[in-house]
Design a protein around this motif. Sequence first.
Motif, PDB file in Angstrom:
ATOM      1  N   GLU A 169       0.829  -1.204   0.000  1.00  0.00           N
ATOM      2  CA  GLU A 169       0.000   0.000   0.000  1.00  0.00           C
ATOM      3  C   GLU A 169       0.867   1.258   0.000  1.00  0.00           C
ATOM      4  O   GLU A 169       0.569   2.244  -0.688  1.00  0.00           O
ATOM      5  CB  GLU A 169      -0.940   0.011   1.198  1.00  0.00           C
ATOM      6  N   LEU A 170       1.965   1.230   0.747  1.00  0.00           N
ATOM      7  CA  LEU A 170       2.875   2.372   0.771  1.00  0.00           C
ATOM      8  C   LEU A 170       3.494   2.617  -0.607  1.00  0.00           C
ATOM      9  O   LEU A 170       3.799   3.754  -0.966  1.00  0.00           O
ATOM     10  CB  LEU A 170       3.986   2.137   1.805  1.00  0.00           C
ATOM     11  N   LEU A 171       3.652   1.543  -1.375  1.00  0.00           N
ATOM     12  CA  LEU A 171       4.196   1.662  -2.726  1.00  0.00           C
ATOM     13  C   LEU A 171       3.120   2.069  -3.738  1.00  0.00           C
ATOM     14  O   LEU A 171       3.426   2.295  -4.902  1.00  0.00           O
ATOM     15  CB  LEU A 171       4.817   0.327  -3.159  1.00  0.00           C
ATOM     16  N   GLY A 172       1.867   2.140  -3.274  1.00  0.00           N
ATOM     17  CA  GLY A 172       0.789   2.543  -4.165  1.00  0.00           C
ATOM     18  C   GLY A 172       0.256   1.430  -5.037  1.00  0.00           C
ATOM     19  O   GLY A 172      -0.455   1.676  -6.007  1.00  0.00           O
ATOM     20  N   LEU A 173       0.574   0.166  -4.691  1.00  0.00           N
ATOM     21  CA  LEU A 173       0.154  -0.962  -5.512  1.00  0.00           C
ATOM     22  C   LEU A 173      -1.222  -1.482  -5.119  1.00  0.00           C
ATOM     23  O   LEU A 173      -1.905  -2.107  -5.943  1.00  0.00           O
ATOM     24  CB  LEU A 173       1.184  -2.094  -5.420  1.00  0.00           C
ATOM     25  N   ILE A 174      -1.605  -1.257  -3.881  1.00  0.00           N
ATOM     26  CA  ILE A 174      -2.938  -1.636  -3.429  1.00  0.00           C
ATOM     27  C   ILE A 174      -3.514  -0.474  -2.620  1.00  0.00           C
ATOM     28  O   ILE A 174      -2.791   0.438  -2.225  1.00  0.00           O
ATOM     29  CB  ILE A 174      -2.922  -2.920  -2.569  1.00  0.00           C
ATOM     30  N   GLU A 175      -4.806  -0.545  -2.373  1.00  0.00           N
ATOM     31  CA  GLU A 175      -5.489   0.515  -1.629  1.00  0.00           C
ATOM     32  C   GLU A 175      -6.447  -0.111  -0.620  1.00  0.00           C
ATOM     33  O   GLU A 175      -7.253  -0.977  -0.982  1.00  0.00           O
ATOM     34  CB  GLU A 175      -6.271   1.414  -2.588  1.00  0.00           C
ATOM     35  N   THR A 176      -6.329   0.305   0.631  1.00  0.00           N
ATOM     36  CA  THR A 176      -7.228  -0.187   1.670  1.00  0.00           C
ATOM     37  C   THR A 176      -8.316   0.846   1.923  1.00  0.00           C
ATOM     38  O   THR A 176      -8.017   2.014   2.190  1.00  0.00           O
ATOM     39  CB  THR A 176      -6.463  -0.459   2.981  1.00  0.00           C
ATOM     40  N   ARG A 177      -9.559   0.415   1.807  1.00  0.00           N
ATOM     41  CA  ARG A 177     -10.698   1.299   2.035  1.00  0.00           C
ATOM     42  C   ARG A 177     -11.348   0.931   3.362  1.00  0.00           C
ATOM     43  O   ARG A 177     -11.687  -0.230   3.583  1.00  0.00           O
ATOM     44  CB  ARG A 177     -11.700   1.171   0.881  1.00  0.00           C
ATOM     45  N   HIS A 178     -11.505   1.907   4.216  1.00  0.00           N
ATOM     46  CA  HIS A 178     -12.034   1.664   5.552  1.00  0.00           C
ATOM     47  C   HIS A 178     -13.400   0.981   5.478  1.00  0.00           C
ATOM     48  O   HIS A 178     -14.348   1.495   4.899  1.00  0.00           O
ATOM     49  CB  HIS A 178     -12.165   2.991   6.313  1.00  0.00           C
ATOM     50  N   GLY A 179     -13.441  -0.216   6.039  1.00  0.00           N
ATOM     51  CA  GLY A 179     -14.677  -0.975   6.052  1.00  0.00           C
ATOM     52  C   GLY A 179     -15.017  -1.640   4.731  1.00  0.00           C
ATOM     53  O   GLY A 179     -16.045  -2.311   4.621  1.00  0.00           O
ATOM     54  N   GLY A 180     -14.153  -1.475   3.739  1.00  0.00           N
ATOM     55  CA  GLY A 180     -14.474  -2.026   2.423  1.00  0.00           C
ATOM     56  C   GLY A 180     -13.519  -3.082   1.922  1.00  0.00           C
ATOM     57  O   GLY A 180     -13.812  -3.780   0.955  1.00  0.00           O
ATOM     58  N   GLY A 181     -12.352  -3.208   2.568  1.00  0.00           N
ATOM     59  CA  GLY A 181     -11.391  -4.209   2.142  1.00  0.00           C
ATOM     60  C   GLY A 181     -10.201  -3.598   1.416  1.00  0.00           C
ATOM     61  O   GLY A 181      -9.986  -2.387   1.422  1.00  0.00           O
ATOM     62  N   THR A 182      -9.433  -4.469   0.758  1.00  0.00           N
ATOM     63  CA  THR A 182      -8.209  -4.060   0.057  1.00  0.00           C
ATOM     64  C   THR A 182      -8.391  -4.287  -1.442  1.00  0.00           C
ATOM     65  O   THR A 182      -8.859  -5.342  -1.867  1.00  0.00           O
ATOM     66  CB  THR A 182      -7.001  -4.864   0.563  1.00  0.00           C
ATOM     67  N   PHE A 183      -7.984  -3.302  -2.245  1.00  0.00           N
ATOM     68  CA  PHE A 183      -8.204  -3.344  -3.684  1.00  0.00           C
ATOM     69  C   PHE A 183      -6.892  -3.126  -4.434  1.00  0.00           C
ATOM     70  O   PHE A 183      -6.018  -2.385  -3.979  1.00  0.00           O
ATOM     71  CB  PHE A 183      -9.211  -2.269  -4.097  1.00  0.00           C
ATOM     72  N   LEU A 184      -6.792  -3.778  -5.582  1.00  0.00           N
ATOM     73  CA  LEU A 184      -5.634  -3.595  -6.453  1.00  0.00           C
ATOM     74  C   LEU A 184      -5.792  -2.272  -7.186  1.00  0.00           C
ATOM     75  O   LEU A 184      -6.852  -1.968  -7.719  1.00  0.00           O
ATOM     76  CB  LEU A 184      -5.542  -4.745  -7.466  1.00  0.00           C
TER      77      LEU A 184
END
Length: 210
Positions: free
Chosen positions: A57-72
């Motif tokens: 996530e720090l590298l910008g490869l994935i995104e964590t959405r609060h309450g929604g999970g992790t997305f590519l």
Amino acid sequence: MTTEQQPKRFVELVTQLRHIIDEDRIQPGDKLPSERVLAERLSVSRSAVREALRSLELLGLIETRHGGGTFLTAFQQHQLVEVLSMFILQTNQQHEDVLATKKMHEREAILLITSSKQLRALPVWDSYFQQLELEGSIERLQFIQELIVTSGNRLSLKIWRQLVAYSNEQHTRTSAEEKRPIQMLLKAMQLGYTVEATVAYNEWGDVRFH
């Protein structure tokens, strides 16, 4: 686990996550499996998975959405390569090496197309020729990417895209001075003249970079 083993294990874990993304055919914008599921599939602790995901996530490869999970994410849009290039490419020689390597991939694609009767007969080359006649220019990187895609070497395409990012070359249209060598390149490819195609490509490069 020793301090020396930790970086290696981390790289292995990230590699396994990459395999899961490929196996599950996860596309940018798609949701990744939960930490629990990933931990079970990788036979590691949830804390290990959480640490790897946090780094991605720090590298910008994935995104964590609060309450929604992790997305590519659509990581091609991030500036990671450009940031790394500021630390890696610190001399003029290194920048020249990137440019030279990029040219190697472009030149090889041209030779592969020119040597193939099927590839050089594709209608896309006539389309570019007509575009040059009607509009006087074409989109430079789009054209070169078409060459490499057509050559059929997917690894070369991936490497070339990274080299473009490192070189910081922008998406621009060709200049009036580039029209003639590109036309010569297209015609030589269509006729199967490898030497002439290489000469035309080199002449185009002389115009582009001088």
